[in-house]
Design an enzyme around this catalytic site. Sequence first.
Site, mmCIF file in Angstrom:
data_model
loop_
_atom_site.group_PDB
_atom_site.id
_atom_site.type_symbol
_atom_site.label_atom_id
_atom_site.label_comp_id
_atom_site.label_asym_id
_atom_site.label_seq_id
_atom_site.Cartn_x
_atom_site.Cartn_y
_atom_site.Cartn_z
ATOM 1 N N GLY A 163 0.628 -1.157 -0.193
ATOM 2 C CA GLY A 163 -0.631 -0.252 -0.001
ATOM 3 C C GLY A 163 0.569 1.073 -0.250
ATOM 4 N N ASP A 167 -5.396 -7.756 -7.549
ATOM 5 C CA ASP A 167 -4.504 -8.132 -6.189
ATOM 6 C C ASP A 167 -3.508 -7.072 -5.972
ATOM 7 O OD1 ASP A 167 -7.109 -9.719 -4.892
ATOM 8 O OD2 ASP A 167 -5.883 -11.554 -5.063
ATOM 9 N N LEU A 168 -3.996 -5.698 -5.501
ATOM 10 C CA LEU A 168 -3.169 -4.484 -5.278
ATOM 11 C C LEU A 168 -1.864 -5.204 -4.870
ATOM 12 C CD1 LEU A 168 -1.926 -1.992 -6.217
ATOM 13 C CD2 LEU A 168 -2.813 -1.454 -3.692
ATOM 14 N N ASP A 169 0.227 -4.671 -5.625
ATOM 15 C CA ASP A 169 0.656 -5.986 -4.095
ATOM 16 C C ASP A 169 1.172 -7.491 -4.117
ATOM 17 O OD1 ASP A 169 1.450 -2.896 -4.832
ATOM 18 O OD2 ASP A 169 1.062 -2.966 -2.915
ATOM 19 N N GLU A 170 0.453 -7.888 -4.971
ATOM 20 C CA GLU A 170 -0.018 -9.199 -4.561
ATOM 21 C C GLU A 170 0.477 -9.917 -5.924
ATOM 22 O OE1 GLU A 170 0.205 -11.261 -2.444
ATOM 23 O OE2 GLU A 170 -0.544 -9.594 -0.403
#
Lengths: 298, 298, 298, 298
Positions: free
Chosen positions: A215, A240-243
Amino acid sequence: MTLPQTSSDAIAPSATTTQHWVLSFSCVDQPGIVHAISGAVVDAGGNITESQQFSSDDTGRFFMRLQVLSPATRDELEATLRPVAERYEMSWKLDIVGRRIRTLLLASTAQHCVNDLLFRARGGQLPIDVPLILANHPTLSDLASFYGVPFEHKPVTGPDSKAAFEDRIREVIAEHNIELVVLARYMQILSPELCEELSGKAINIHHSFLPGFKGANPYKQAHQRGVKLIGATAHFVTTDLDEGPIIEQDVARVDHSRTPAELVALGQDEESRALRRAVTWFAENRILLDGDRTIIFQ
Amino acid sequence: MTLPQTSSDAIAPSATTTQHWVLSFSCVDQPGIVHAISGAVVDAGGNITESQQFSSDDTGRFFMRLQVLSPATRDELEATLRPVAERYEMSWKLDIVGRRIRTLLLASTAQHCVNDLLFRARGGQLPIDVPLILANHPTLSDLASFYGVPFEHKPVTGPDSKAAFEDRIREVIAEHNIELVVLARYMQILSPELCEELSGKAINIHHSFLPGFKGANPYKQAHQRGVKLIGATAHFVTTDLDEGPIIEQDVARVDHSRTPAELVALGQDEESRALRRAVTWFAENRILLDGDRTIIFQ
Amino acid sequence: MTLPQTSSDAIAPSATTTQHWVLSFSCVDQPGIVHAISGAVVDAGGNITESQQFSSDDTGRFFMRLQVLSPATRDELEATLRPVAERYEMSWKLDIVGRRIRTLLLASTAQHCVNDLLFRARGGQLPIDVPLILANHPTLSDLASFYGVPFEHKPVTGPDSKAAFEDRIREVIAEHNIELVVLARYMQILSPELCEELSGKAINIHHSFLPGFKGANPYKQAHQRGVKLIGATAHFVTTDLDEGPIIEQDVARVDHSRTPAELVALGQDEESRALRRAVTWFAENRILLDGDRTIIFQ
Amino acid sequence: MTLPQTSSDAIAPSATTTQHWVLSFSCVDQPGIVHAISGAVVDAGGNITESQQFSSDDTGRFFMRLQVLSPATRDELEATLRPVAERYEMSWKLDIVGRRIRTLLLASTAQHCVNDLLFRARGGQLPIDVPLILANHPTLSDLASFYGVPFEHKPVTGPDSKAAFEDRIREVIAEHNIELVVLARYMQILSPELCEELSGKAINIHHSFLPGFKGANPYKQAHQRGVKLIGATAHFVTTDLDEGPIIEQDVARVDHSRTPAELVALGQDEESRALRRAVTWFAENRILLDGDRTIIFQ
């Protein structure tokens, strides 16, 4: 919108002299694959100059990357390889070693990653062509102009302008037959739809050692937590953010005396390096996907 | 139970010749501290051989560590320093450079961290004395015996035996005047009460690069997430599991071909190194606490 | 020709508000130095925000670097410090934290080090002002122009043109009051006379891990020797080629598959990093000389 | 004296179930090698689980290492591979993955390398069996006894006792069918004759980053030169002292404050790590010689 999916897109015309080819593929693991593929290479008059393989215990799939010197044309080579590829139900790609891939850079105000990529592209160390830098701020206009790269600026201030920006991304991809989209510290979150469309073709640099500090403001988080190493992570963009699958990570040692602002400055070097390596490996067809994990054939 | 808190505990008798002292302290940051403390050192016939300081923007506190050669006795030195310490409301500690601190090792079945610490302690590179290894498994009995360190084994199989084990920790601390408790891959979670009692005096090694992969099986988590660097984190034990102040971190590069079992083997080296450094710095009075963050004066 | 030697040269006019000063000095080691200097700082209304010291067993000298917040003017501060400096026969320098030092870049055809330094100077991360790039090839003209830095090109093809080039260096130093000369992959050997004149003020980057692979073609030597790590070394220029005091070194892992040309490309990153750090530390008055060795107060 | 040279020496009896084999070879580079060898593997009912190759521009030779799962016996496998090996005039070796190789340790007084190797051998991370430690000092007797390894001590005080020591080395090699000799900080120079006999079978650890600081007292040399990184180099023993093919190197960052004695202590970790890796790779048949350079198939 589609990115080039098959091996025959976007490749230079067939060569009549000896060409250096790169073949990468994956399929269900089983005996005989190496012999079959090397047999096809021999049949095409080819000599294997580099070879790497991996059998995944996680997914049961087999991955391979070959570099082959061969006087065959692309059509001849594909004709020889196709029966083997079909027999083993391979997902495969045939490319030319050193070919510069068409790359769209998305940027915001930070200069270090864009400068690093363009400096190396110009010096011939990074095999990419950048037909456009698309940014939500005008800051990098001068930098783009120095490197002779077209620059376009479109503000993103709300849902409508964001959608317009993403439509422009799609247009540029179609128009320039873009093969890779690099989020070079482009600080906007892409819509789920665009993430899907760019699946496996868009690389982001996150300014922390994922999975730590996802984040916003990761350096501030790192300072508060008092970590002794800060890092950067280059990964494929997913919904999926940063995943997304991790491609490369790098760290630098820090101590208690560093302010969050100093961490930001220190981390730029790690961000540039991790992103540069990820883009290089992508351009050299060294990255294959094994579920949520990347295989990197260095 | 109390660990030695004040500077006068547990120190060798006053020397009559020149002694190498280490003074560490913290107080509210304000002008004149360095001059005042160096004046007291001069008054005690001392010569400053090493000095480090830090002003924390986060807490407004000032931290300092000095090494001083002085012919003064401990009483004389304390008498000279105390007025300055009181004027600035310092939290301070006076110790002798190179003194071996009394250290309790808690262990389970893993050998690498215990072996690394004892090997270096025996070789004189790590200034600790280990009066006892307390373990919940008998595995390390031979290793302890080789290094001539008493070994005690108490199974932990449920709440009662766990409480008994922790009571035994308290007894050993009291009996041996323990200054530091090291959880050398002791795979049990300490009770909140014991964490409180050991606050700032117990160091754990966690086998991941925190804050990534807290909790159990971090190498398995790392494999699943496909990280490109694995790590280890030495930190003070607190009631928040894996959230204590970080002392040292170390990483090693891995690639897609490593199984979770191989990550475990590879990570042992990073665990040993991070823990060894943390223990060394603690023993040398190089670690000061600034809220939830550590100041490390290397 | 002389470079600015004393502390009062080339410094911005006295400030009337609180200024952040940096004081560095060395003298024969003896008791009382820290107290004396901190006393002078207190007398000047100063507060020590950063402090590092070192006593050299090799030379018997004491080295110190202090950062001090003080409302005093330069004249007032010098007047307060001078008696202490004279009593201990200090070699000392007083400067302002963050002041950009006037730096001459010498270059040839390689771009990476010059680009790295100018990129960071422009971004404010490297406190140098570059009034001129002087090169023996015209290659970097465009790069200089992008960063808005004057560029001058003088061929060096024999003894006469070499002497003329060095005379031009001397002129530029005098004209622009140059404080630091950086040989940013300038591939010429300076004359012994110029080395002498620039003693302690000229930094070179050598593309090997010294003392290994001195002289020409170090990457070719490294390949032939089959080393597993390649490196770069930033050092002060002396009349002994590649023998000057080492400031910083960096290495990168390589394997058998790397050609000499690939080593050159890989090493550029290490060269840029080592040189950048050396220049930063010089600009921040963090480098002191202890005989043939450098003290680096980080 | 001869060390086992051919592939059929010193291998466990044929297995009747599926075995994990490792095949390494080199030959003059030419088209068709990979196909031919993979064909032989298929003919033997084998499945290639790991494969690496390298074509040397320096010598024109081709190197390959394969891991193969096959139900064939050793005789069957050799019979199938031999025609291919003969056709390409291969230098080849067939071994079993994970087999512990018989290793003689030569030692003196330093403990860290011997302890590191034996600790890992006992824990199963290092596939070696050590039938004897032969030392010129009695110091390590206790350490050997802890690990249950026979220890023999023979003083070396002059030419005669040195010759006797080397004769004892030859005896032990013959008696125990030794495959690898490790100079684990054995501080004597082997005679040219013994170096010849042990060619490609003896690994030394030198306590510097070669080619810097050859010969005696490298840490003292490193201190005097003021390097910012110290290192260690594991290499094959040759008649040219400290000039043998490099297998692995490792470095650690140091600063001006480190005394030569502290460099010695710090460097021990790098020595242990570099030596351990070199021995592991040797035992796993990952090291091939390409003239004076090593190919390491990791």
